[in-house]
Design an enzyme around this catalytic site. Sequence first.
Site, PDB file in Angstrom:
ATOM      1  N   CYS A 238       0.825  -1.224   0.000  1.00 22.42           N
ATOM      2  CA  CYS A 238       0.000   0.000   0.000  1.00 22.42           C
ATOM      3  C   CYS A 238       0.851   1.263   0.000  1.00 22.42           C
ATOM      4  O   CYS A 238       0.350   2.344  -0.288  1.00 22.42           O
ATOM      5  CB  CYS A 238      -0.916  -0.009   1.206  1.00 22.42           C
ATOM      6  SG  CYS A 238      -1.839  -1.528   1.318  1.00 22.42           S
TER       7      CYS A 238
ATOM      8  N   HIS B 116      -3.242   6.800   3.290  1.00 20.86           N
ATOM      9  CA  HIS B 116      -3.695   5.517   2.737  1.00 20.86           C
ATOM     10  C   HIS B 116      -5.088   5.217   3.277  1.00 20.86           C
ATOM     11  O   HIS B 116      -5.353   5.384   4.470  1.00 20.86           O
ATOM     12  CB  HIS B 116      -2.703   4.424   3.156  1.00 20.86           C
ATOM     13  CG  HIS B 116      -3.140   3.043   2.806  1.00 20.86           C
ATOM     14  ND1 HIS B 116      -3.670   2.720   1.569  1.00 20.86           N
ATOM     15  CD2 HIS B 116      -3.127   1.879   3.527  1.00 20.86           C
ATOM     16  CE1 HIS B 116      -3.960   1.426   1.549  1.00 20.86           C
ATOM     17  NE2 HIS B 116      -3.645   0.900   2.721  1.00 20.86           N
TER      18      HIS B 116
ATOM     19  N   ASN C  39     -10.148  -0.531   0.614  1.00 21.54           N
ATOM     20  CA  ASN C  39      -8.688  -0.446   0.535  1.00 21.54           C
ATOM     21  C   ASN C  39      -8.245  -0.966  -0.834  1.00 21.54           C
ATOM     22  O   ASN C  39      -8.365  -2.158  -1.122  1.00 21.54           O
ATOM     23  CB  ASN C  39      -8.094  -1.291   1.668  1.00 21.54           C
ATOM     24  CG  ASN C  39      -6.575  -1.255   1.710  1.00 21.54           C
ATOM     25  OD1 ASN C  39      -5.939  -0.820   0.753  1.00 21.54           O
ATOM     26  ND2 ASN C  39      -6.011  -1.731   2.806  1.00 21.54           N
TER      27      ASN C  39
HETATM   28  N1  ACO Z   1     -18.240  -8.626  10.781  1.00 18.29           N
HETATM   29  C1  ACO Z   1     -18.633  -8.831  12.047  1.00 18.29           C
HETATM   30  N2  ACO Z   1     -17.776  -9.147  13.030  1.00 18.29           N
HETATM   31  C2  ACO Z   1     -16.471  -9.231  12.722  1.00 18.29           C
HETATM   32  C3  ACO Z   1     -15.991  -9.011  11.410  1.00 18.29           C
HETATM   33  C4  ACO Z   1     -16.942  -8.715  10.418  1.00 18.29           C
HETATM   34  N3  ACO Z   1     -16.612  -8.490   9.128  1.00 18.29           N
HETATM   35  N4  ACO Z   1     -14.649  -9.160  11.406  1.00 18.29           N
HETATM   36  C5  ACO Z   1     -14.283  -9.449  12.659  1.00 18.29           C
HETATM   37  N5  ACO Z   1     -15.378  -9.496  13.466  1.00 18.29           N
HETATM   38  C6  ACO Z   1     -15.457  -9.785  14.892  1.00 18.29           C
HETATM   39  C7  ACO Z   1     -14.232 -10.500  15.399  1.00 18.29           C
HETATM   40  O1  ACO Z   1     -14.351 -11.879  15.193  1.00 18.29           O
HETATM   41  C8  ACO Z   1     -14.239 -10.124  16.869  1.00 18.29           C
HETATM   42  O2  ACO Z   1     -15.134 -10.956  17.535  1.00 18.29           O
HETATM   43  P1  ACO Z   1     -14.770 -11.471  19.024  1.00 18.29           P
HETATM   44  O3  ACO Z   1     -14.657 -10.230  19.860  1.00 18.29           O
HETATM   45  O4  ACO Z   1     -15.949 -12.331  19.359  1.00 18.29           O
HETATM   46  O5  ACO Z   1     -13.469 -12.209  18.887  1.00 18.29           O
HETATM   47  C9  ACO Z   1     -14.818  -8.729  16.874  1.00 18.29           C
HETATM   48  O6  ACO Z   1     -15.491  -8.565  15.609  1.00 18.29           O
HETATM   49  C10 ACO Z   1     -13.794  -7.642  17.032  1.00 18.29           C
HETATM   50  O7  ACO Z   1     -12.693  -7.941  16.184  1.00 18.29           O
HETATM   51  P2  ACO Z   1     -11.440  -6.996  16.064  1.00 18.29           P
HETATM   52  O8  ACO Z   1     -10.417  -7.684  15.245  1.00 18.29           O
HETATM   53  O9  ACO Z   1     -11.043  -6.473  17.402  1.00 18.29           O
HETATM   54  O10 ACO Z   1     -12.095  -5.792  15.261  1.00 18.29           O
HETATM   55  P3  ACO Z   1     -11.426  -4.433  14.899  1.00 18.29           P
HETATM   56  O11 ACO Z   1     -12.213  -3.332  15.483  1.00 18.29           O
HETATM   57  O12 ACO Z   1      -9.940  -4.437  15.126  1.00 18.29           O
HETATM   58  O13 ACO Z   1     -11.656  -4.375  13.326  1.00 18.29           O
HETATM   59  C11 ACO Z   1     -10.428  -4.684  11.304  1.00 18.29           C
HETATM   60  C12 ACO Z   1     -11.092  -5.367  12.489  1.00 18.29           C
HETATM   61  C13 ACO Z   1     -11.492  -3.949  10.546  1.00 18.29           C
HETATM   62  C14 ACO Z   1      -9.805  -5.748  10.444  1.00 18.29           C
HETATM   63  C15 ACO Z   1      -9.357  -3.676  11.827  1.00 18.29           C
HETATM   64  O14 ACO Z   1      -8.538  -4.307  12.777  1.00 18.29           O
HETATM   65  C16 ACO Z   1      -8.509  -3.117  10.720  1.00 18.29           C
HETATM   66  O15 ACO Z   1      -8.985  -2.412   9.847  1.00 18.29           O
HETATM   67  N6  ACO Z   1      -7.181  -3.384  10.766  1.00 18.29           N
HETATM   68  C17 ACO Z   1      -6.268  -2.903   9.755  1.00 18.29           C
HETATM   69  C18 ACO Z   1      -6.339  -3.812   8.583  1.00 18.29           C
HETATM   70  C19 ACO Z   1      -5.564  -3.294   7.407  1.00 18.29           C
HETATM   71  O16 ACO Z   1      -5.412  -2.105   7.235  1.00 18.29           O
HETATM   72  N7  ACO Z   1      -5.108  -4.219   6.579  1.00 18.29           N
HETATM   73  C20 ACO Z   1      -4.387  -3.930   5.407  1.00 18.29           C
HETATM   74  C21 ACO Z   1      -3.021  -3.439   5.767  1.00 18.29           C
HETATM   75  S1  ACO Z   1      -1.857  -3.664   4.551  1.00 18.29           S
HETATM   76  C22 ACO Z   1      -2.552  -3.118   3.189  1.00 18.29           C
HETATM   77  O17 ACO Z   1      -3.255  -2.117   3.208  1.00 18.29           O
HETATM   78  C23 ACO Z   1      -2.385  -3.935   1.969  1.00 18.29           C
END
Ligand code: ACO
Length: 365
Positions: A140, A292, A322
């Site tokens: 990214c 980003h 993204n």
């Molecule tokens: N729908 C509903 N529930 C979900 C989903 C979904 N799509 N995805 C995860 N959950 C659940 C999880 O299982 C978890 O449940 P639990 O508490 O029972 O275990 C709960 O929601 C909370 O999960 P978290 O991982 O804490 O959620 P978070 O608020 O961190 O959001 C996310 C997750 C959106 C992935 C976030 O962490 C994020 O955006 N991280 C950055 C990811 C990123 O930028 N990746 C690319 C980087 S590199 C590049 O850009 C190529």
Amino acid sequence: MNPVVPSETSQGSEKTKPHALGKPAATPFESRILGTGSYLPPKLLTNTDLEKLVETNDAWIVERTGIRQRHIAADGEYTSDVGLVAAKLALEASGLTANDVDMIIFCTVSGDQPTPSTACVLQKKLGARNVMSFDLNAACTGFVYGLTIADQFIRSGIYEHILVVGAEVLHPFVNYKDRETCILFGDGAGAVILGRSNALPRTESTPPSKTDSKIYSAHLRADGSLGELFTLRAGGSAMPLSAEALERGDHYLSMKGREIFKHAVRTMSDVCQQALDANGMSMDDIDWLIPHQANLRIIDAVGKHFGIPAEKVIVNVHDTGNTSAATVPIALDQGVRDGRIRRGQNVLLTAFGSGLTSGSLLLKY
Ligand code: ACO
């Protein structure tokens, strides 16, 4: 202004001290963005569509990511194709033709195939001359890396017009059974033509002014010790594609979302601060921040860290998801085309991505 906590990795904080490009030495040439372009495929994948594929819901996705929809390339529409549309628009905005392009840098993690490079495919499709063309994989952060490299070739006087494309068709690499990743990613492309600062884009009637464009500085990093946080394992020499790899789903993007989130906020804040410090500026001197577009909460956290008003941050993640190396040039092009970004304004680009890579680039548009 809050001090930024340095990133901690398994290698220890001393080794993570970045070897930054920083401010380049003075040369007779400065770089100017002569034209921008972007393209989002018309087909949409909405949160409601995803509700039918995985256990998720629109409210959760919007609250946790800010994303409402993503654009998905059509069957037979490859990364070179989406890049081609953006490149043609950037050329048109510059008043240049493919014949004027001296070099093509194609930033992507989802090239048409491992070889030949997508840059070479684009060179052919564009009908560009037989010029140096290569793919750049910094995930990214790719476009920020690519623009930095292009700036070096402009500043050195070697080339006059460089096409930098950030383009992705990510959907073939997304596991639509994994709710943590499939909600995030979309397809799209952005492009710029970087030229010499004193070169007037042929479509602009105003002469270059005292507020002439330039790239002030770039601060780029890569911390391979954090590579495991975001991977696509299969398809390389370490794990050639096989029935077993496909069965395990190793040909899909996989990530540790929560950890990436923390690093993203910290590292983008850190490299932006470096850009400001290197140029004796504060965020008050920045007209537009283009981060980003991975997650609205990441963008908001970086904005909050600097106390920058939301109106000065260009955000389109709700519409695009993204798009990896394409997010920054798409947002840049949208800001230019809708008139928000004007000549003489200071624009700070920043990104983070798989690697983990990160970077900032400060320019006067
Ligand atoms: N729908 C509903 N529930 C979900 C989903 C979904 N799509 N995805 C995860 N959950 C659940 C999880 O299982 C978890 O449940 P639990 O508490 O029972 O275990 C709960 O929601 C909370 O999960 P978290 O991982 O804490 O959620 P978070 O608020 O961190 O959001 C996310 C997750 C959106 C992935 C976030 O962490 C994020 O955006 N991280 C950055 C990811 C990123 O930028 N990746 C690319 C980087 S590199 C590049 O850009 C190529």
